[in-house]
Design a protein around this motif. Structure first.
Motif, PDB file in Angstrom:
ATOM      1  N   GLU A 133      74.736 -23.260  42.178  1.00 30.19           N
ATOM      2  CA  GLU A 133      75.201 -23.877  43.423  1.00 30.19           C
ATOM      3  C   GLU A 133      75.079 -22.904  44.602  1.00 30.19           C
ATOM      4  O   GLU A 133      74.741 -23.299  45.719  1.00 30.19           O
ATOM      5  CB  GLU A 133      76.645 -24.359  43.281  1.00 30.19           C
ATOM      6  CG  GLU A 133      76.844 -25.518  42.330  1.00 30.19           C
ATOM      7  CD  GLU A 133      76.834 -25.095  40.860  1.00 30.19           C
ATOM      8  OE1 GLU A 133      76.827 -25.985  39.997  1.00 30.19           O
ATOM      9  OE2 GLU A 133      76.833 -23.861  40.590  1.00 30.19           O
ATOM     10  N   PHE A 134      75.353 -21.627  44.352  1.00 28.26           N
ATOM     11  CA  PHE A 134      75.202 -20.617  45.395  1.00 28.26           C
ATOM     12  C   PHE A 134      73.731 -20.481  45.785  1.00 28.26           C
ATOM     13  O   PHE A 134      73.396 -20.400  46.976  1.00 28.26           O
ATOM     14  CB  PHE A 134      75.742 -19.270  44.920  1.00 28.26           C
ATOM     15  CG  PHE A 134      75.429 -18.123  45.842  1.00 28.26           C
ATOM     16  CD1 PHE A 134      76.094 -17.987  47.052  1.00 28.26           C
ATOM     17  CD2 PHE A 134      74.461 -17.181  45.508  1.00 28.26           C
ATOM     18  CE1 PHE A 134      75.802 -16.943  47.921  1.00 28.26           C
ATOM     19  CE2 PHE A 134      74.155 -16.130  46.371  1.00 28.26           C
ATOM     20  CZ  PHE A 134      74.839 -16.015  47.580  1.00 28.26           C
ATOM     21  N   THR A 369      75.266 -30.916  56.818  1.00 29.54           N
ATOM     22  CA  THR A 369      76.605 -31.496  56.716  1.00 29.54           C
ATOM     23  C   THR A 369      76.530 -32.991  56.412  1.00 29.54           C
ATOM     24  O   THR A 369      75.732 -33.704  57.033  1.00 29.54           O
ATOM     25  CB  THR A 369      77.373 -31.284  58.032  1.00 29.54           C
ATOM     26  OG1 THR A 369      76.526 -31.632  59.146  1.00 29.54           O
ATOM     27  CG2 THR A 369      77.776 -29.833  58.193  1.00 29.54           C
ATOM     28  N   PRO A 370      77.342 -33.464  55.464  1.00 31.38           N
ATOM     29  CA  PRO A 370      77.384 -34.904  55.184  1.00 31.38           C
ATOM     30  C   PRO A 370      77.845 -35.675  56.418  1.00 31.38           C
ATOM     31  O   PRO A 370      78.480 -35.086  57.300  1.00 31.38           O
ATOM     32  CB  PRO A 370      78.423 -35.000  54.047  1.00 31.38           C
ATOM     33  CG  PRO A 370      78.456 -33.624  53.448  1.00 31.38           C
ATOM     34  CD  PRO A 370      78.198 -32.683  54.601  1.00 31.38           C
ATOM     35  N   LEU A 385      71.619 -31.032  41.301  1.00 31.21           N
ATOM     36  CA  LEU A 385      72.979 -30.582  41.567  1.00 31.21           C
ATOM     37  C   LEU A 385      73.709 -31.619  42.412  1.00 31.21           C
ATOM     38  O   LEU A 385      73.094 -32.328  43.211  1.00 31.21           O
ATOM     39  CB  LEU A 385      72.964 -29.246  42.318  1.00 31.21           C
ATOM     40  CG  LEU A 385      72.414 -28.024  41.566  1.00 31.21           C
ATOM     41  CD1 LEU A 385      72.265 -26.850  42.520  1.00 31.21           C
ATOM     42  CD2 LEU A 385      73.330 -27.648  40.410  1.00 31.21           C
ATOM     43  N   ARG A 386      75.039 -31.684  42.223  1.00 27.78           N
ATOM     44  CA  ARG A 386      75.857 -32.530  43.084  1.00 27.78           C
ATOM     45  C   ARG A 386      76.182 -31.770  44.364  1.00 27.78           C
ATOM     46  O   ARG A 386      76.355 -30.551  44.353  1.00 27.78           O
ATOM     47  CB  ARG A 386      77.136 -32.947  42.360  1.00 27.78           C
ATOM     48  CG  ARG A 386      76.885 -33.935  41.204  1.00 27.78           C
ATOM     49  CD  ARG A 386      78.172 -34.419  40.565  1.00 27.78           C
ATOM     50  NE  ARG A 386      78.914 -33.315  39.969  1.00 27.78           N
ATOM     51  CZ  ARG A 386      80.076 -32.880  40.422  1.00 27.78           C
ATOM     52  NH1 ARG A 386      80.628 -33.418  41.504  1.00 27.78           N
ATOM     53  NH2 ARG A 386      80.701 -31.898  39.815  1.00 27.78           N
ATOM     54  N   LEU A 391      78.660 -27.402  48.429  1.00 29.42           N
ATOM     55  CA  LEU A 391      79.369 -27.253  49.703  1.00 29.42           C
ATOM     56  C   LEU A 391      80.436 -26.164  49.647  1.00 29.42           C
ATOM     57  O   LEU A 391      80.795 -25.595  50.685  1.00 29.42           O
ATOM     58  CB  LEU A 391      80.002 -28.584  50.113  1.00 29.42           C
ATOM     59  CG  LEU A 391      79.055 -29.613  50.744  1.00 29.42           C
ATOM     60  CD1 LEU A 391      79.757 -30.947  50.930  1.00 29.42           C
ATOM     61  CD2 LEU A 391      78.514 -29.105  52.072  1.00 29.42           C
ATOM     62  N   THR A 392      80.962 -25.863  48.446  1.00 24.81           N
ATOM     63  CA  THR A 392      81.964 -24.788  48.344  1.00 24.81           C
ATOM     64  C   THR A 392      81.363 -23.443  48.734  1.00 24.81           C
ATOM     65  O   THR A 392      82.083 -22.547  49.197  1.00 24.81           O
ATOM     66  CB  THR A 392      82.526 -24.705  46.908  1.00 24.81           C
ATOM     67  OG1 THR A 392      81.456 -24.429  45.995  1.00 24.81           O
ATOM     68  CG2 THR A 392      83.201 -25.996  46.507  1.00 24.81           C
ATOM     69  N   TYR A 393      80.071 -23.280  48.545  1.00 24.87           N
ATOM     70  CA  TYR A 393      79.378 -22.063  48.990  1.00 24.87           C
ATOM     71  C   TYR A 393      78.773 -22.249  50.380  1.00 24.87           C
ATOM     72  O   TYR A 393      78.735 -21.319  51.173  1.00 24.87           O
ATOM     73  CB  TYR A 393      78.266 -21.699  48.002  1.00 24.87           C
ATOM     74  CG  TYR A 393      78.759 -21.344  46.630  1.00 24.87           C
ATOM     75  CD1 TYR A 393      79.255 -20.071  46.346  1.00 24.87           C
ATOM     76  CD2 TYR A 393      78.728 -22.272  45.592  1.00 24.87           C
ATOM     77  CE1 TYR A 393      79.717 -19.739  45.085  1.00 24.87           C
ATOM     78  CE2 TYR A 393      79.182 -21.949  44.323  1.00 24.87           C
ATOM     79  CZ  TYR A 393      79.675 -20.683  44.072  1.00 24.87           C
ATOM     80  OH  TYR A 393      80.134 -20.363  42.829  1.00 24.87           O
TER      81      TYR A 393
END
Length: 419
Positions: A133-134, A369-370, A385-386, A391-393
Motif C-alpha cells: 500500500e505504501f 482524492t476520492p 489493492l483497495r 489512503l492511510t499512506y
C-alpha cells in the motif's frame, strides 16, 4: 435559467457515468436549444474549438510520449534513478519519485505514468519489504509530477483557454515540479527512518556513468524539444512535431520500436487525443451558454462586491479548484472552471502564468482524492489493492502537496523566477 438547467442535466449525466465530454455536449445543447440563441451556431463552435493551432500540440506530444514509452526505455530511466538516489535511506521510494520526474519529461500525463510505473514499482518495492500500500501511495503521488514538469498536457490546455504563452507555462512548471519531488522524497525518507528501511545499493560513480550513458538519448529528446520551445526555436506545435520525428527516428535506429509497438503507440495516442478533443469541444459549447447569460460577469461582480483582499482571493480560488478537482479530471476542470475564474484573478493583479501553475497543482491534488481520484485508482487497479488502505499512506503525501501548493500560491517567484 438556461445555464441552471444545463448544469443540472450535466450533474445527472456525470452521476450516470456518461463520459464528461459527451455529458458537456448533451447538457450544453439542451441549454442552448431552450435559449433564444438556439442551436444554429453549435456545430461551428464544436468545430472551431478543436481547430486551434496550439491544441494541435496535444496529440503530437501524446504521440511522442507513446513512442518513447513503447520503445521500452522505462528500465533505463529506473537504472539512472537508482544510481542517483538508490544509496539514500529508503532508496527504492526515492528511485520511484525520481523516475517519475524523468518520465514526466516524456509523457505529460500523470495517469499514463501511474499505469506504466505502477506495474513496475509496486511489486518491486513489495519484494524488498515495503508495504504494498505504501508503494502504491508513493507511485501515485509521484505520478502527478507528470502534469507539472514540461511537456504538460494540462499547461497546453490552459494556455489555449486563456491565450497564455505555453512556453512560459512550461518554464514555470519546472521549479514547482522539482519542489513536489523534493517534498515527496522528504516524506519517503521520514517513513524509511521510522520503519528502519535502508538504502538499495552503495553509491558508485561507474554505475552512475553507465546508467547516464544508457538513458542519455531518451532524456535528451524531451530536453531538446522543450529547450527549443523555451528558446523560441519552435512554437509548441512545431516542438511537438519535432519530438515525434526524433522519437520515431530513435526507436527505429535502435530497433527498440517494433512494428507492434509502433501500432500500439498510434492506438494509445489516438484514443487519448480523441477523448481530450471531445472534452474541449463540449467545454467550448458549455462556455458559449455561460457567455450567453453572462455568468462570468455576474460571478466577477459578486466577488468584487465582497471586497476581498488578494490573499483572501487566492485562498478562495484554491478552495474552488480543490473542490472541482474532487469531481473532474484536469482537462475538464480547466476548460469549465478557468474561463470563470480567469477574469477575476486578472482583476486582482495575479499573473496568468502564476495562476496557471496554481491551477494545475490544485487539480493534481484532486487526482489523488476520492470520489474520482483517477491516478490513485489507476495504481490501485493495476496492483489489485483497495483504495482505503492506500489512503492511510497517501495522506502524508497529500500534506506535502498542500504545503507545495501554499508555497506556490504565496511565493509567486517559485513559478515566475525562471520565466
Amino acid at each position: 435559467m438556461f445555464t441552471t438547467i444545463a448544469i443540472i442535466i450535466l450533474l445527472v449525466l456525470i452521476v450516470l457515468e456518461i463520459p464528461i465530454g459527451f455529458a458537456l455536449i448533451i447538457a450544453s445543447s439542451i441549454g442552448l436549444w431552450l435559449s433564444p440563441a438556439g442551436l444554429m451556431n453549435a456545430p461551428i463552435k464544436l468545430l472551431d474549438s478543436t481547430s486551434n493551432f496550439v491544441i494541435l500540440a496535444l496529440p503530437l506530444f501524446i504521440l511522442m510520449g507513446a513512442l518513447i514509452t513503447e520503445a521500452g526505455i522505462a528500465r533505463r530511466l529506473i537504472d539512472l534513478a537508482q544510481s542517483l538516489v538508490g544509496w539514500m535511506r529508503g532508496g527504492l521510494a526515492h528511485v520511484n519519485v525520481v523516475t517519475n520526474m524523468f518520465v514526466a519529461e516524456i509523457s505529460g500525463s500523470p495517469t499514463a505514468d501511474a499505469a506504466m510505473l505502477g506495474k513496475i514499482f509496486v511489486p518491486e518495492m513489495a519484494e524488498n519489504g515495503y508495504p504494498k500500500e505504501f508503494a502504491a501511495a508513493v507511485t501515485s503521488a509521484a505520478a502527478v509530477i507528470g502534469g507539472i514538469i514540461p511537456p504538460s498536457i494540462s499547461f497546453i490546455i490552459y494556455g489555449a483557454v486563456t491565450n497564455t504563452s505555453v512556453r512560459d507555462l512550461f518554464i514555470a512548471g519546472i521549479i514547482p515540479g522539482i519542489l513536489l519531488g523534493f517534498l515527496f522524497m522528504v516524506v519517503s525518507y521520514l517513513y524509511a527512518v521510522r520503519k528502519g528501511f535502508t538504502s538499495t545499493q552503495p553509491f558508485s560513480v561507474n554505475l552512475l556513468l553507465r546508467a547516464t550513458r544508457d538513458a542519455l538519448i531518451p532524456l535528451l529528446i524531451p530536453i531538446l524539444v522543450v529547450g527549443g520551445l523555451i528558446y523560441g526555436v519552435f512554437t509548441p506545435t512545431e516542438a511537438a512535431g519535432v519530438g515525434v520525428v526524433i522519437a520515431l527516428g530513435y526507436g527505429l535506429a535502435t530497433r527498440l520500436l517494433t512494428r507492434q509497438a509502433f501500432y500500439r503507440s498510434l492506438v494509445i495516442s489516438t484514443h487519448q487525443s480523441a477523448a481530450i478533443m471531445v472534452i474541449i469541444a463540449g467545454a467550448a459549447l458549455f462556455g458559449q451558454l455561460l457567455a450567453l447569460e453572462q455568468v462570468p460577469q455576474h460571478i466577477s461582480a459578486f466577488l468584487a462586491n465582497m471586497g476581498a483582499s488578494q490573499i483572501e482571493m487566492l485562498l478562495l480560488v484554491n478552495i474552488v479548484l480543490l473542490f472541482v478537482g474532487l469531481f473532474l479530471e484536469p482537462a475538464s476542470a480547466i476548460l469549465i472552471v478557468v474561463p470563470l475564474l480567469y477574469p477575476i484573478v486578472i482583476q486582482y493583479g495575479i499573473d496568468p502564468v502564476h495562476f496557471g501553475v496554481m491551477t494545475v497543482v490544485n487539480l493534481a491534488i484532486g487526482q489523488q482524492t476520492p470520489p474520482t481520484a483517477p491516478v490513485l485508482l489507476t495504481v490501485c487497479a493495476g496492483s489489485n489493492l483497495r483504495i482505503g488502505p492506500v489512503l492511510t499512506y497517501m495522506k502524508y503525501y497529500l500534506v506535502a502537496m498542500v504545503i507545495a501548493l501554499m508555497l506556490i500560491t504565496f511565493v509567486p517567484e517559485l513559478s515566475l523566477w525562471l520565466v
